[in-house]
Design an enzyme around this catalytic site. Structure first.
Site, mmCIF file in Angstrom:
data_model
loop_
_atom_site.group_PDB
_atom_site.id
_atom_site.type_symbol
_atom_site.label_atom_id
_atom_site.label_comp_id
_atom_site.label_asym_id
_atom_site.label_seq_id
_atom_site.Cartn_x
_atom_site.Cartn_y
_atom_site.Cartn_z
ATOM 1 N N HIS A 91 0.799 -1.230 -0.075
ATOM 2 C CA HIS A 91 0.090 0.067 0.110
ATOM 3 C C HIS A 91 0.841 1.212 -0.028
ATOM 4 O O HIS A 91 1.668 1.522 0.757
ATOM 5 C CB HIS A 91 -1.035 -0.083 1.113
ATOM 6 C CG HIS A 91 -2.273 -1.015 1.112
ATOM 7 N ND1 HIS A 91 -3.265 -0.780 1.625
ATOM 8 C CD2 HIS A 91 -2.488 -2.075 0.204
ATOM 9 C CE1 HIS A 91 -4.005 -1.494 1.302
ATOM 10 N NE2 HIS A 91 -3.607 -2.404 0.348
ATOM 11 N N TYR A 220 -9.470 5.838 7.260
ATOM 12 C CA TYR A 220 -9.558 6.305 8.411
ATOM 13 C C TYR A 220 -10.786 7.359 8.546
ATOM 14 O O TYR A 220 -10.330 8.396 7.977
ATOM 15 C CB TYR A 220 -8.346 6.580 9.054
ATOM 16 C CG TYR A 220 -7.210 5.706 9.500
ATOM 17 C CD1 TYR A 220 -6.481 5.082 8.388
ATOM 18 C CD2 TYR A 220 -6.989 4.876 10.629
ATOM 19 C CE1 TYR A 220 -5.448 4.209 8.623
ATOM 20 C CE2 TYR A 220 -6.209 4.123 10.886
ATOM 21 C CZ TYR A 220 -5.205 3.529 9.697
ATOM 22 O OH TYR A 220 -4.514 2.631 10.139
ATOM 23 N N PRO A 318 -4.833 0.758 18.633
ATOM 24 C CA PRO A 318 -4.380 0.248 17.374
ATOM 25 C C PRO A 318 -4.564 0.985 16.072
ATOM 26 O O PRO A 318 -4.086 0.789 15.280
ATOM 27 C CB PRO A 318 -5.562 -0.830 17.048
ATOM 28 C CG PRO A 318 -6.618 -0.766 18.086
ATOM 29 C CD PRO A 318 -6.073 0.145 19.183
ATOM 30 N N LYS A 322 0.628 0.125 15.037
ATOM 31 C CA LYS A 322 2.088 0.190 15.480
ATOM 32 C C LYS A 322 2.439 -0.975 16.480
ATOM 33 O O LYS A 322 3.680 -1.222 16.531
ATOM 34 C CB LYS A 322 2.562 1.491 16.489
ATOM 35 C CG LYS A 322 2.482 2.752 15.337
ATOM 36 C CD LYS A 322 3.584 2.801 14.481
ATOM 37 C CE LYS A 322 3.554 3.702 13.418
ATOM 38 N NZ LYS A 322 3.637 3.045 12.104
ATOM 39 N N TYR A 410 3.413 6.971 9.986
ATOM 40 C CA TYR A 410 2.699 5.790 9.553
ATOM 41 C C TYR A 410 3.335 4.514 8.984
ATOM 42 O O TYR A 410 3.481 3.573 9.285
ATOM 43 C CB TYR A 410 1.628 6.242 8.703
ATOM 44 C CG TYR A 410 0.498 5.190 8.460
ATOM 45 C CD1 TYR A 410 -0.844 5.252 9.340
ATOM 46 C CD2 TYR A 410 0.365 3.902 7.908
ATOM 47 C CE1 TYR A 410 -1.864 4.326 9.238
ATOM 48 C CE2 TYR A 410 -0.381 3.160 7.559
ATOM 49 C CZ TYR A 410 -1.577 3.190 8.452
ATOM 50 O OH TYR A 410 -2.387 2.245 8.314
#
Ligand code: PHB
Length: 416
Positions: A91, A220, A318, A322, A410
């Site tokens: 991704h 998200y 979550p 990580k 991220y």
């Protein structure tokens, strides 16, 4: 460095495969313990892994499914990435949604080429177990560690029960990869470890659904109804999450309610839905579980000859995925330290282990907390606080610098 296995009791056939002595004793056969064992095996340092559960349980424990570049590099480096290369989904970005809008964060352009892999923790664990049972150091399932003694002596001892018998493993070092409720932490006397913690006033309802993902990338979503996340496990299985109140019973969430709520939380304003629109694919929900959210750090991560890694030392909520990546970076640092000690006797890297890891741990804690608090709705949240969240999301969409800050964290910072 490699020591031959010494049978605990030559009369007992089952015991013959179980060494009584090891350079490193690893308590816990989750991803941290298994990856550490693989890295040590590669470095020629002998170890034994003791896991209290059975293999099926360990292989089915659902966790997040995002691997950072550094985690993938570590798996590749120890020959554990063959299936990941074949089945993992690469991704290059994630989408944020808020206030009916959407914004894509592009990792490679914002981070100098870093990306993430969608590959479930369950699959990482299966791959590592298969390798270890094939040619790795001993891995014992159903080995219940009762106690670790002698943390501050030359030879700490792991006391465990296996095959109905009480046994001991004498080690040079013990690594606790047995989670926050594991026994290794208890080898450290009261007052030495400090635990800093934040508990959130909401949980996640995590679901697996037999339906192709509705988006190529993760979404998200901030919504006045609460946070939602769209993720995936494969081209035919979606992984979905909804913010729910603490104490929620999954039975209160039949499929129809789940899909209606996801639709409401991911909804786009007509102005932003134009470019291709968006429809949430519905299908049978095959698994539902409520996951509490908390942030926790234990300091220091080493005492004497006992070292803590992964969830035994720290927990992240979550949001941002990580947990597994932090566990992987702990054990990469630790494996290097053991390899250096085996090579020239130097304990400098082992002495620095806690400080080296905690710098990265606190960075990931901050990132996970900031993603969580930016995207979730606290039940006591004021309109003022909601406007701060929306302002921060607008800022990320408007500023390449703000996007880059999210993207770098991220996709994961290099393992130091
Ligand atoms: C998951 O796929 O399970 C997942 C992905 C991203 C997160 C958390 C969980 O932030």
């Amino acid at each position: 460095m490699t020591r031959a296995a010494e049978p605990a009791d030559p009369a007992d056939h089952a015991a013959q495969a179980v060494p009584a002595r090891s350079t490193v004793g690893i308590v816990g056969g989750g991803p941290a313990g298994l990856l550490l064992a693989r890295l040590l095996h590669r470095a020629g340092v002998d170890c034994v892994v003791l896991e209290s559960r059975d293999r099926a349980y360990v292989e089915q424990r659902q966790r997040a499914g995002i691997l950072e570049q550094g985690t993938v590099d570590a798996l590749r480096g120890c020959g554990a990435a063959t299936r990941l290369e074949r089945e993992g989904l690469v991704h290059d970005g994630v989408e944020l949604r808020w206030d009916g809008r959407r914004h894509r964060i592009d990792f490679p352009s914002l981070t100098g080429g870093r990306r993430v892999w969608v590959y479930a923790q369950t699959e990482v664990v299966k791959d590592l177990i298969a390798l270890q049972l094939h040619d790795g150091p001993p891995l014992l399932f159903d080995a219940e560690v009762r106690q670790v003694t002698g943390a501050h002596q030359e030879r700490p001892v792991i006391h465990y029960t296996h095959g109905g018998r009480d046994r001991t493993l004498v080690c040079d070092w013990v690594v606790g990869c047995d989670g926050f409720y594991g026994v290794t932490r208890r080898a450290v006397p009261d007052g030495v470890l400090r635990t800093l913690e934040k508990v959130y006033p909401y949980s996640w309802l995590g679901m697996l659904a037999d339906v192709p993902p509705s988006s190529d990338e993760l979404i998200y979503a901030h919504s006045p109804r609460g946070f939602a996340l769209h993720s995936m496990r494969s081209p035919t299985v979606s992984r979905l999450y909804l913010q729910v109140p603490n104490g929620t019973d999954p039975a209160d969430w039949p499929d129809q309610r789940i899909w209606d709520e996801l639709d409401a939380r991911f909804a786009l304003d007509a102005r932003f839905a134009r470019d291709g629109g968006w429809t949430l694919n519905r299908g049978p929900v095959t698994q539902k579980a409520v996951l509490p959210m908390r942030s926790l750090v234990t300091e220091p991560m080493r005492w004497g000859r006992v070292l803590l890694a992964g969830d035994a030392a720290h927990i992240v909520p979550p949001t941002g995925a990580k947990g597994l990546n932090l566990a992987a970076s702990d054990v990469v640092v630790l494996a290097r330290a053991f390899a250096a000690q085996a090579a020239d006797g130097s304990t400098a890297l082992l002495d620095a282990y806690s400080d080296t890891c905690l710098r990265r741990v606190w960075r990931a804690e901050h990132f996970s907390w900031s993603m969580t608090t930016m995207l979730h709705t606290d039940p006591d949240q004021s309109e003022f606080e909601t406007r701060l969240q929306l302002s921060q999301l607008d800022r990320i969409a408007a500023s390449p610098q703000a996007s880059a800050e999210l993207a770098e964290n991220y996709a994961g910072l290099p393992i130091g």
